[in-house]
Enzyme design. Sequence first.
Site: not given
Length: 801
Positions: A417, A494
């Site tokens: 991220e 994820e």
Amino acid sequence: MRLLFICLVLSLFCCNYASAQSVRKTESFDANWKFMLGDDSLAKQPAFNDGKWRTLDLPHDWSIEGSFDEKNPTTQGEGGLPAGIGWYRKTFNVPSSAKDKNVFIDFDGVYRNSEVWINGHYFGKRPNGYISFSYDLTPYLNFGDRDNVIAVKVDNGDQPNSRWYSGSGIYRNVWLTTVNKTCFTKWGTFVTTPQISNNQASVHISTTIRPEGKGLSLKTTIYNEKGEAVTSNFSPLKNSSDTTLASAYNLTIKNPQFWSTDHPYLYKISLQIMQGSRVLDNITVNTGIRSFEFDAQKGFSLNGVHMKIKGVCMHHDLGALGATVNTQAIERQLQILKDMGCNAIRTSHNPPAPEFLDLCDKMGFLVMDEAFDMWAKKKTKHDYHEDWAQWHKRDLEDQILRDRNHPSVFIWSIGNEIREQFDSTGISIARELVRIVKNIDNTRPVTSALSESNPHKNFIYQSGALDLVGLNYHQEVYADFPKNYPGQKFIATETMSALETRGFYDTPTDTTRHWPQSSKVPFKQSNSEFAVTAYDNVAAYWGSTHEETWKVIKKYDFLSGLFIWTGFDYIGEPTPYPWPARSSYFGIADLAGFPKDVYYMYQSEWTNKPVLHLFPHWNWKPGQLVDVWAYYSQADEVELFLNGRSLGVKAKQGDELHINWKVKFEPGTLKIVSRKNGKIVLTQEIHTAGLPAKIELSADRKSINADGQDLSFVTVKVLDASGNIVPDADNLVDFKITGPAQITGTDNGSQISMESFKANHSKAFHGMCLLIAQAKKIGGTAIIYAQAKGLQPASLVLNVK
């Protein structure tokens, strides 16, 4: 004469073998360090008096020894435990026989900003708390009876610097290696298997050597798991004045055994540097022969067999042990996941301990080995972005060099991220990082876990550098992945972020809730217990329930698999609650390692074993309407009974992953039966529990090794007089151990417990808690005692070998 000849040959062989074993001496350097919490600039000097410092063995995490406090600068997101600055010192001797050798110290990981001195000489600083590193002590050592003093400063004082619990200190192992001047370079050997078939496997070995002298040769032998030599090679090395000498060659293994998640077969490669008949150095590398492929249409295959990646994300803490590395604790976590059907781990969001990868090789887990949680743009005030410019290249190179021989590692991840995905700097940095990886290892795909799912808005994806598109969450776009990412290969890096508290249930369960609803809507606390129902119907706003995403992943072949957030609860990130919540709710197992109910949904989906799991408990108010859920597998149908009365037969329909009833509570027995072809497969009963009456202890291992490190995890249950676990029991249980073991941790899985993990007591949480017993360095019989006011006590015998 023939017998004499055989004895002579065996004698020579044994001498050579002993020589090969002894030329490189790598020993644990963990014992008898001195430690001080706080700062003293004079501590680096050899003559400094550390007599009043605490003596301890490494690995060591001083944060886990502290008290939870929301005023600690680590913040709630990091778990609210203290950090600061600490010093370690060790006095040791090096024998005179090592004068003509090289002596290295290897640190597997120090969190963070470590600085190292030997006899007052400064080696430097490594800011990254997860990276392994080493120093050559040789030029600065005293030999013989003269003391050497190594000093290590660890500075974790600038806070916050992490988004989860990091720990503080020399929390991974330390090693001292003594080797001849002619030796293999650190991490300089790389083993690949470029050509594999059922008939034979080509094993390519490249290695680098620090040569000193002439007439050198390299002997290589590959052994199978029985210790039998299956192939070997002997190659003279060219004389060279270079400081390093490279060698590359191929060996062939006939009829190879393949490494897989179901059959993790390991070969052992022995490499020896020879000068005539003398062995100058030797190393051993474990390897697994396997091939894998990601395909844009067919998904993932291992050794030519299609399979789903059934993975979980894991942070590095070990619950009550904190960041302190312990092989047995890691193995316990992995075994719990293996029993669930998990076959892959993502090391979120940092390089793992070496022991972790060794266990994944041995136990059969695929590993997505991740490097960074941030690049040049920060996520917390004092995180790695401060060191990015100077250190990212060195740290990434060291990670790839260290981990590239592990057959378990099948994906490199350059980030999680990353904020540069939202601007053009993500293009140049992503290309640079992938180039660094590929220069060292071009046998594995590289990905980055992307939180921006729109391919036109994501600059890391636009770089074109990634081999594999890794998406975090956004399960709503997975079905359309081939349309949005034409020709690209997929991995869900994820997923979920579902929330549960073990043993806590509220109803109804007919709707899915998102806590918090969004980043812009403040979360309103729903109960005074700071708990989340263990039914799978609550998730963070960016995620989904477990069932929602798994249904999508299992449906499409082009979706190669997923990594669930997370396998275990971890310290820090206690979404959605404010303080005193200090641990996460995301885990499939809680912080103590006790499975939550959804564990059995995955076991029913991810394994071939018969599964039947009925919940919740059966202690409610008279007449209360209770949602009763069941997970099952290897059966056609299930039937529920209340006090002997059938409440109906049900079977999963369509893509359902569980079945449920609404049952009006009455005390007694809830029973479920699964059947296949009319025959009973499994049964389970849940009884209304009475008042707490006694304690029950059960150990995962009743015999442990007297090495000062080995562990036994003891489950503690509070039972009623009939032996039923009491679901609301919160009795304070006191522990004592006599004999050659000690208490090294206690926990109960509660996300809001303020009890110290190092206490000799623990409150039961929904009827359970955990004691972790650690062996001392002497053998004998240890006895564990547990008692609580008003309850029948319990004891358990532990054999310390």
